[in-house]
Scaffold this active site. Structure first.
Site, short mmCIF file in Angstrom:
data_model
loop_
_atom_site.label_atom_id
_atom_site.label_comp_id
_atom_site.label_asym_id
_atom_site.label_seq_id
_atom_site.Cartn_x
_atom_site.Cartn_y
_atom_site.Cartn_z
N TYR A 43 14.69 -15.58 -1.70
CA TYR A 43 14.48 -14.73 -1.02
C TYR A 43 15.74 -14.38 -0.17
O TYR A 43 15.64 -13.50 -0.48
CB TYR A 43 12.98 -15.59 0.44
CG TYR A 43 12.46 -14.28 0.92
CD1 TYR A 43 11.60 -13.44 0.69
CD2 TYR A 43 13.07 -14.61 2.48
CE1 TYR A 43 11.21 -12.32 1.00
CE2 TYR A 43 12.26 -12.96 3.64
CZ TYR A 43 11.69 -12.08 2.75
OH TYR A 43 10.76 -11.04 2.67
N SER A 66 15.24 -7.53 5.64
CA SER A 66 14.99 -9.08 5.88
C SER A 66 16.24 -9.22 7.18
O SER A 66 17.36 -8.95 7.37
CB SER A 66 14.78 -10.04 5.57
OG SER A 66 13.73 -10.81 6.31
P1 NAD Z 1 2.84 -8.28 1.41
O1 NAD Z 1 2.62 -8.88 1.35
O2 NAD Z 1 1.96 -7.21 2.65
O3 NAD Z 1 3.39 -6.64 1.17
C1 NAD Z 1 4.33 -6.89 0.11
C2 NAD Z 1 3.18 -5.89 -0.96
O4 NAD Z 1 4.35 -6.43 -2.13
C3 NAD Z 1 2.54 -6.73 -1.68
O5 NAD Z 1 1.14 -5.82 -1.14
C4 NAD Z 1 2.19 -7.20 -3.21
O6 NAD Z 1 1.27 -6.23 -3.58
C5 NAD Z 1 3.43 -6.23 -2.98
N1 NAD Z 1 4.48 -6.70 -4.43
C6 NAD Z 1 4.93 -8.26 -4.61
N2 NAD Z 1 5.13 -8.41 -6.12
C7 NAD Z 1 5.05 -7.13 -6.54
C8 NAD Z 1 5.51 -5.95 -7.55
N3 NAD Z 1 6.39 -7.17 -8.24
N4 NAD Z 1 5.52 -4.67 -8.25
C9 NAD Z 1 4.68 -3.82 -7.09
N5 NAD Z 1 4.26 -4.54 -5.64
C10 NAD Z 1 4.42 -5.63 -5.64
O7 NAD Z 1 4.24 -8.78 3.41
P2 NAD Z 1 4.71 -7.46 4.12
O8 NAD Z 1 5.52 -8.29 5.48
O9 NAD Z 1 4.01 -6.28 4.43
O10 NAD Z 1 6.14 -7.06 2.96
C11 NAD Z 1 6.99 -5.91 2.87
C12 NAD Z 1 8.48 -6.21 2.77
O11 NAD Z 1 8.70 -6.42 4.20
C13 NAD Z 1 9.08 -7.65 1.36
O12 NAD Z 1 9.88 -6.88 1.28
C14 NAD Z 1 9.61 -8.99 2.86
O13 NAD Z 1 10.48 -9.22 2.31
C15 NAD Z 1 10.02 -7.54 3.90
N6 NAD Z 1 9.78 -8.00 5.19
C16 NAD Z 1 8.10 -9.87 6.00
C17 NAD Z 1 8.76 -9.86 7.02
C18 NAD Z 1 7.53 -10.11 7.77
O14 NAD Z 1 7.88 -11.10 7.85
N7 NAD Z 1 6.22 -10.27 6.67
C19 NAD Z 1 9.61 -9.99 7.52
C20 NAD Z 1 11.12 -9.02 6.95
C21 NAD Z 1 11.03 -8.73 5.57
#
Ligand code: NAD
Length: 253
Positions: free
Chosen positions: A153, A140
């Site tokens: 986080y 991130s």
């Molecule tokens: P999201 O919540 O749509 O997707 C995350 C997915 O991870 C979900 O489907 C959830 O069920 C799954 N998950 C959670 N715990 C789990 C586990 N123990 N085993 C297997 N699956 C699990 O959110 P996203 O935005 O698509 O996030 C994806 C990645 O991007 C994450 O690592 C998040 O930290 C990172 N991220 C997101 C943002 C943002 O603004 N959305 C910014 C920077 C980084």
């Protein structure tokens, strides 16, 4: 014209989520076969009608459990014959609160998914992977900067960089590249939930705040993250390993 991932087999964790789904759609369009991995069984099931069974597999797997991860890689190889790309992307957000009140179990819960999950994907995934493959870990913008409140986080997102750097040096002996991707705020439910709690802490609209401080003046789209993941997954990045790719509209500049 053949796709940039023609013949490749790609494992995507967090595959039922916003960035995972956008990446799966792009990877399939580029010729890949994909194993979507998530704990959210209902969302995985809902996705199964979108993709043909010969192209996409689904695995209900908790990335923090080594038995489940090991078995998922075995099933991927049994089903598709190989593993070329691992997109370690599963994540949870955790609470935002002052340090003295930060719950220890919450700290463990967040690190288990982001840090142990990425570690297990590297440990068992690289062992079953073809030489010359690519591993991408979703960190991130907060993997390179700190702010008060999101202690678990932010710590987890930094730790993934240490893991990536170390693993990239060992994996390089087999021509396997390992990199992290660093999205800034993305317009999706995950970020909306984070911004809801941040707005209370900051006493302003956190979404609007981010749009002010991001030089490109907007949130990113999941599809824009997916395009950068595709770059790292494909041979277009054949000399890129051990690196951090910021996809944050300039927020970390
Ligand atoms: P999201 O919540 O749509 O997707 C995350 C997915 O991870 C979900 O489907 C959830 O069920 C799954 N998950 C959670 N715990 C789990 C586990 N123990 N085993 C297997 N699956 C699990 O959110 P996203 O935005 O698509 O996030 C994806 C990645 O991007 C994450 O690592 C998040 O930290 C990172 N991220 C997101 C943002 C943002 O603004 N959305 C910014 C920077 C980084």
């Amino acid at each position: 014209m053949s796709g940039r991932l023609e013949g490749k087999v790609c494992v995507i964790t967090g595959g039922a989520g916003s960035i995972g789904q956008a990446t799966a759609r792009l990877f399939v369009a580029e010729g890949a076969r994909v194993m979507l991995v998530d704990i959210d069984e209902a969302s995985l099931k809902a996705l199964s009608s979108e993709f043909g069974a010969s192209v996409v597999g689904f695995s209900v797997t908790d990335v923090s459990r080594s038995d489940e991860i090991r078995e998922m890689f075995e099933r991927t190889v049994a089903r598709f014959g190989r593993v070329d790309v691992i997109f370690s992307n599963a994540g949870n957000s955790g609470v935002i609160c002052p340090l003295a009140e930060f719950p220890e179990d919450e700290f463990d819960r967040v690190l288990a998914v982001h840090v142990k999950g990425a570690f297990l994907c590297c440990k068992y995934g690289i062992a079953s992977m073809n030489d010359g493959g690519s591993v991408i870990i979703t960190s991130s913008v907060v993997g390179v900067r700190g702010d008060p409140g999101a202690y678990a986080y932010i710590t987890a997102k930094h730790a993934q960089v240490g893991l990536m750097r170390s693993v990239s040096k060992e994996a390089a002996t087999r021509g396997i590249r390992v990199n992290t991707i660093h999205p800034g705020p993305i317009a999706n439910d995950f970020q909306h939930r984070v911004e809801k709690s941040l707005s209370t802490v900051m006493n302003c609209d956190a979404g609007e705040f981010f749009d002010q401080v991001i030089p490109l003046k907007r949130h990113g789209k999941p599809q824009e993250v997916a395009q950068s993941v595709l770059y790292l997954a494909s041979s277009q990045s054949s000399f890129v390993t051990g690196s951090l790719l910021m996809v944050d509209g300039g927020m970390s500049a």
